[in-house]
Write an enzyme that holds these catalytic residues in place. Structure first.
Site, short mmCIF file in Angstrom:
data_model
loop_
_atom_site.label_atom_id
_atom_site.label_comp_id
_atom_site.label_asym_id
_atom_site.label_seq_id
_atom_site.Cartn_x
_atom_site.Cartn_y
_atom_site.Cartn_z
N TYR A 56 57.24 54.23 166.88
CA TYR A 56 58.05 53.49 165.92
C TYR A 56 59.41 54.14 165.64
O TYR A 56 60.15 53.68 164.78
CB TYR A 56 57.29 53.37 164.59
CG TYR A 56 56.06 52.50 164.70
CD1 TYR A 56 56.12 51.14 164.48
CD2 TYR A 56 54.83 53.07 165.03
CE1 TYR A 56 55.00 50.35 164.57
CE2 TYR A 56 53.69 52.28 165.13
CZ TYR A 56 53.78 50.92 164.89
OH TYR A 56 52.67 50.15 165.00
N GLU B 31 44.99 34.21 167.92
CA GLU B 31 44.59 34.72 169.24
C GLU B 31 45.50 34.14 170.33
O GLU B 31 45.86 34.83 171.28
CB GLU B 31 43.13 34.39 169.53
CG GLU B 31 42.13 34.98 168.53
CD GLU B 31 42.25 36.48 168.35
OE1 GLU B 31 42.79 37.17 169.25
OE2 GLU B 31 41.82 36.98 167.30
N HIS C 3 48.53 36.18 170.99
CA HIS C 3 48.38 37.27 171.97
C HIS C 3 48.49 36.72 173.39
O HIS C 3 49.14 37.29 174.25
CB HIS C 3 47.02 37.94 171.82
CG HIS C 3 46.86 38.71 170.53
ND1 HIS C 3 47.63 39.80 170.22
CD2 HIS C 3 46.02 38.53 169.49
CE1 HIS C 3 47.25 40.28 169.04
NE2 HIS C 3 46.29 39.51 168.57
N HIS D 225 38.23 51.06 161.78
CA HIS D 225 39.42 51.53 162.50
C HIS D 225 39.51 53.05 162.52
O HIS D 225 40.08 53.63 163.42
CB HIS D 225 40.68 50.95 161.87
CG HIS D 225 40.68 49.46 161.84
ND1 HIS D 225 39.89 48.74 160.96
CD2 HIS D 225 41.36 48.55 162.56
CE1 HIS D 225 40.08 47.45 161.16
NE2 HIS D 225 40.97 47.29 162.12
ZN LIG Z 1 45.20 40.03 166.85
#
Ligand SMILES: [Zn+2]
Ligand SMILES: *[C@@H]1O[C@H](CO)[C@@H](O)[C@H](O)[C@H]1NC(C)=O
Ligand SMILES: *[C@@H]1O[C@H](CO)[C@@H](O)[C@H](O)[C@H]1NC(C)=O
Ligand SMILES: *[C@@H]1O[C@H](CO)[C@@H](O)[C@H](O)[C@H]1NC(C)=O
Ligand SMILES: *[C@@H]1O[C@H](CO)[C@@H](O)[C@H](O)[C@H]1NC(C)=O
Ligand SMILES: *[C@@H]1O[C@H](CO)[C@@H](O)[C@H](O)[C@H]1NC(C)=O
EC number: 3.4.-.-
Length: 657
Positions: free
Chosen positions: A224, A382, A385, A514
């Site tokens: 970043y 989705e 993506h 995560h």
């Molecule tokens: Zn996603």
């Protein structure tokens, strides 16, 4: 058509300028060697591209076969393919590093390609350590995915996170039940993961150091730019006034549900009443906090059922949204091979995901879709993506990714934002309430509040979570003092508190997916900010007038063109350039998100003032800036499977959840 050779051609032109004539070469050995090394590097990159397509393709197909049909055999095949891919990545990284001494003299594209190939995380460590790492990651995943929580009074009644505990957190209004599920999950999963996590931190940091970073947090931030932490807190401070208004409003509503004993009208909110296991997304508390409950519902789930919507129809509509903007429609392979519904007769990993198979033909999604609005929006997410995959498929394999960790997740969210507007829902016949194109109505306030729950409501959560990991990776926070720091950050940044006493015997981080799969989180924070920048700019392209939140860029080919320009860059350029291609800006800024929610801000201020609410919470500890340092696949079984996860992450991102 083939832009890899196009890039090579460009490189050759650059090289032609740099390479001296043959007479000069004979007297200038240094340049000669450098030119030869560039030739070697280009040859290596060409080889890498074609082999990588095959290896990652094979690994993705094997991973897909397992995820859509969980059997021992498919698991074995998947691990096999993943190990092959890992070995390939490692040997390629070694080869790429041979150019370390001269890489500075290469054209920038070549530098970026070599850089991305040589960064392989813990795989850079020796075999034994990698093996230990894989076992630890597998073990944590196993504990997370397969430990049930059982009732004290009836040990035979046990619930797993999905669907059991998750449903309680989403829908129960029984305080004791919410505490039981919240604490039970952390006892069962968080605590056993603690020693494993401590060792994971050591190894992961060694891996980061082996790749030239200070620690893993440093490695994650590197995508970043240099000053990510400063930027993150600047954004936080910008949204804080709005967040505090939302916090106060939600606190009063939840006080109405749970009473002052559990949710007092001032100070921190307990973290177990916010609609999921972590207090991450507040979406599920919408029914408790809807400003005008008597208006027609802007959650059109019931209407979809009434109109006999099917999953197929939902998916086709989502696809049509993209093609209406002149973007790519999903191809035949997508429709033939995607898994849109939970199949009969076999186990599958239902977690929604979108897959790139690296062969420039196969792109698929995998979801256990049901007919409701949430899934309708998830389909758009989705397909975002998929749209990205299709737009950058001409790039070399190493550049087939988002411009940074946040871009990929932002695309589908932007589309969902447009689709969810009352205007759009009216246009497709799902909503028949009021929709005034210029005025801010009560319906708008309902809509904006619903939009604020998973965006404004989640931003401080994301920052606190990642700050905690940055601190642990940098050594500022010891894992054994992790609970205190965890709640300090939650108290200060989010204004929430633990519903029951916590000690250093507890381990909250071990109960967050995560974290135990080592997946960076700041991308979720950044994507929420930039999705509004993207939205604002697409709306400008679509010549939208009126309040920003009413914009629907359906059928705007101008907006589609802008978006495609950015998507097709993949990760070939530094992210500010990609952002500039779409928005004309090179920075992450909170202006757009604040403009979007301005009508809600005004409404909240008025409502909270009328209610006499005290905005914010006491933060006795450190301030936010001081606190910064310098610095699923639920069926996965055993340790060796970690490798598989690693490569599944390459092709399928953990979508939004
Ligand atoms: Zn996603
Ligand atoms: C990468 O390799 C594939 C497979 O060999 C090849 O067809 C393609 O042209 C190469 N370049 C790009 C940009 O994909
Ligand atoms: C599931 O995988 C098994 C191999 O373990 C295979 O025999 C079977 O045909 C697969 N089922 C489907 C529906 O693909
Ligand atoms: C590590 O494992 C790989 C693959 O199993 C093997 O090819 C390599 O020789 C091993 N390296 C060392 C140093 O043992
Ligand atoms: C939905 O299906 C039912 C049963 O097939 C039918 O009676 C009804 O008319 C349908 N509704 C619509 C809106 O098509
Ligand atoms: C994976 O787990 C199974 C049983 O759960 C076990 O038989 C197998 O040996 C394990 N595989 C590895 C590589 O550890």
């Amino acid at each position: 058509m083939d832009s890899w050779s196009h890039i090579l051609r460009l490189l050759v032109i650059v090289v032609a300028v740099v390479i001296p004539s043959s007479e000069q070469i004979s007297v200038d050995g240094g340049r000669d060697r450098r030119a030869t090394q560039l030739d070697d590097a280009l040859e290596f990159l060409t080889d890498y591209n074609s082999t990588a397509e095959m290896v990652y393709s094979a690994s993705s197909f094997a991973s897909w076969a397992y995820s859509t049909n969980i059997t021992d055999y498919n698991q074995m095949k998947e691990v096999e393919a993943s190990l092959k891919a890992a070995a390939f990545s490692k040997s390629s990284a070694m080869r790429a590093r041979e150019f370390d001494d001269v890489i500075e003299t290469f054209p920038e594209d070549v530098q970026r390609l070599l850089g991305s190939i040589s960064d392989i995380g813990v795989s850079a460590l020796d075999n034994d350590t990698v093996q230990e790492y894989n076992e630890i990651m597998g073990e944590m995943n196993k504990i997370y995915s397969s430990t049930p929580v059982c009732r004290a009074d009836d040990p035979s009644e046990c619930l797993n996170l999905e669907p059991g505990l998750g449903n309680i957190m989403a829908t129960s209004t029984d305080w004791d039940e919410l505490v039981w599920a919240w604490k039970g999950f952390r006892d069962a999963v968080g605590i056993p993961n603690k020693p494993l996590f401590a060792r994971y931190v050591e190894i992961a940091n060694q891996g980061a150091v082996a790749n030239g970073y200070e620690d893993l947090g440093d490695s994650w931030r590197s995508g970043y730019g240099d000053d990510l932490e400063d930027q993150a807190y600047e954004l936080y401070n910008a949204i804080l006034p709005l967040y505090k208004q939302l916090h106060a409003y939600v606190r009063r509503k939840l006080n109405g549900v749970h009473g002052s004993e559990h949710v007092p009208l001032t100070g921190h909110m307990p973290a177990n009443v916010l609609g999921d296991m972590w207090g991450r997304f507040w979406t599920n508390i919408y029914p408790h906090v809807v400003p005008y409950p008597d208006l027609p519902n802007i959650d059109v789930s019931d209407e979809m059922v009434r109109q006999n919507y099917t999953v197929c129809k939902m998916a086709r509509m989502a696809d049509e949204f993209y093609s209406s903007m002149g973007l790519f429609p999903a191809n035949d392979e997508f429709w033939e091979n995607s898994m849109l519904e939970r199949p009969d007769g076999r186990d599958v990993v239902c977690h929604a995901s979108a897959w790139d198979f690296y062969n420039r033909v196969d792109f698929r999604i995998k979801m256990c879709t049901e007919v409701n609005m949430d899934y309708f929006l998830t389909l758009h997410h989705e397909l975002g993506h998929i749209q990205y995959y299709m737009n950058y498929k001409h790039q070399p394999v190493s550049f087939r990714g988002g411009a940074n960790g946040a871009f990929h997740e932002a695309i589908g969210e932007v589309m969902s934002q447009s689709v969810a507007t009352p205007k759009h829902l009216k246009e497709v016949g799902l909503f028949d309430g009021e929709d005034d194109p210029t005025d801010v109505t009560d319906t708008d306030i309902n809509f904006l509040l619903k939009m604020a729950l998973p965006t404004i409501g989640t931003l401080p959560f994301s920052l606190a979570l990642e700050q905690w990991r940055w601190d642990v990776f940098s050594g500022k926070t010891d894992v054994n003092a992790g609970t205190a720091r965890w709640w300090q950050l939650k108290n200060d940044l989010i204004g929430v508190k633990a519903p029951v006493d916590r000690t250093e015997d507890d381990f909250e981080a071990g109960a967050m997916y995560h974290i135990i799969i080592s997946y960076p989180f700041i991308g979720y924070y950044i994507r929420t900010i930039i999705q509004f920048q993207f939205y604002q700019s697409l709306c400008q392209s679509a010549s939208h007038t009126g309040p920003l939140h009413k914009c629907d860029f359906y059928r705007s080919t101008e907006a589609g063109e802008k978006l495609a320009a950015m998507l097709s860059m993949g990760s070939s350029r530094p992210w500010p350039e990609a952002m500039e291609a779409l928005t004309g800006q090179r920075e992450m800024k909170a202006d757009a998100i604040l403009e979007y929610f301005q009508p809600l801000m005004e409404w909240l201020e008025k409502t909270n003032t009328e209610n006499g609410d005290v905005i914010g919470w006491e933060s006795p500890t450190v301030t936010t800036q001081e606190s910064t340092t310098a610095g699923g696949p639920s069926a996965l079984g055993n340790a060796s499977l970690w490798m598989m996860c690693l490569f599944a992450v390459i092709s399928s991102i953990i979508h939004g959840y």
